[in-house]
Design a protein around this motif. Structure first.
Motif: not given
Length: 274
Positions: A49-55, A101-103, A121-126, A197-209
């Motif tokens: 979300h911070v990255g989305f705000g910065a972008l 706040a960033s979003l 939209n590309g940055y939000m959803f990839g 995308g900002a909305m889905l990138i965290s899934s790559l961090v959580i799911f595999p582990a």
């Protein structure tokens, strides 16, 4: 299936997506293990979300998105770590505070400048079509940097992950390694946002582990399983996306979800047998 693979590799944008996506998936899976075990897995969501705000700010200023988002997200990672350690605002509350706040800043900047156009939209959803050759080069360099540091400091990361108090007592500079983990996570989130995308990138961090932990018991086996699972799920999701003209990010998350459910069932069966 072979025809689909041949067609995929005949397009330059798909080759770029595969190269960057595999590297990002690998980085995210390795870092995700530490974040999940330290109960800090939602930092990926907050930093995205911070990255989305910065972008959004970068697009409004008409400057290179990565040049703005990388340092901003790195600073946010340090700030999240410092807030959680040295104030009454802990863990998930600190992440929710900064991410929301960033979003909001990103949406406000977008609404008064370019509006919700295709870039936003590309940055939000990839969007795998949005990746340029320059993005690929930067992403590869940053991914190799992340993987190299993780490999070099693997033993220290292991110590900080499982017993930070003991590691500190034995002379390990836990603050330095916690900061390094936050730095590597921030870099991984930024380079993965372009595709997932900002909305889905965290899934790559959580799911595999979490998937690997359904069947594996040792840290090393979890690391290896999570890395393989993440890469396989990403590539499978990309193939499904290409074959059926579906959004790449959502397809990858759907495959990761299916893998998690499959491993969960297998883990329960294994537990009952043993």
């Amino acid at each position: 299936m072979l025809d689909i693979l041949v067609q995929m590799f005949s397009y330059g944008f798909m080759v770029r997506a595969i190269i960057v996506g595999v590297l990002v998936a690998l980085c995210a899976a390795l870092l995700g293990i530490t974040l999940v075990l330290k109960r800090y897995s939602m930092i990926g969501d907050g930093l995205s979300h911070v990255g989305f705000g910065a972008l959004c700010v970068a697009l409004a200023m008409n400057v290179a998105p990565l040049a703005v988002s990388v340092p901003v997200v790195v600073v946010a990672a340090f700030l999240l770590l410092r807030i959680s350690e040295n104030s009454k605002i802990k863990g998930d509350a600190a992440i929710a505070l900064i991410s929301s706040a960033s979003l909001a800043i990103g949406v406000l900047v977008t609404s008064v400048t370019t509006g919700l156009n295709s870039d936003v939209n590309g940055y939000m959803f990839g969007s795998i079509l949005a990746m340029s050759d320059a993005d690929v080069i930067v992403s590869i360099v940053l991914s190799v940097f992340v993987l190299t540091l993780y490999a070099v400091f693997y033993n220290k990361i292991f110590a900080v992950t499982f017993d930070e108090s003991f590691a500190r007592a034995t002379g390990t500079r836990t603050g330095v390694y916690n900061t390094m983990i936050a730095l590597l996570t921030a870099i991984t989130i930024v380079i993965g946002m372009r595709m997932m995308g900002a909305m889905l990138i965290s899934s790559l961090v959580i799911f595999p582990a979490l998937t690997a932990m359904r069947v594996c018991k040792t840290f090393k086996s979890v690391v290896i399983t999570a890395a393989i699972d993440s890469v396989v799920c990403f590539f499978t999701g990309l193939c499904i996306s290409f074959a059926f003209s579906l959004p790449a990010g959502a397809s990858v998350v759907a495959v990761n979800t299916a893998a998690f459910l499959l491993f969960s069932v297998f883990g329960m069966i294994k537990k009952k047998i043993s």
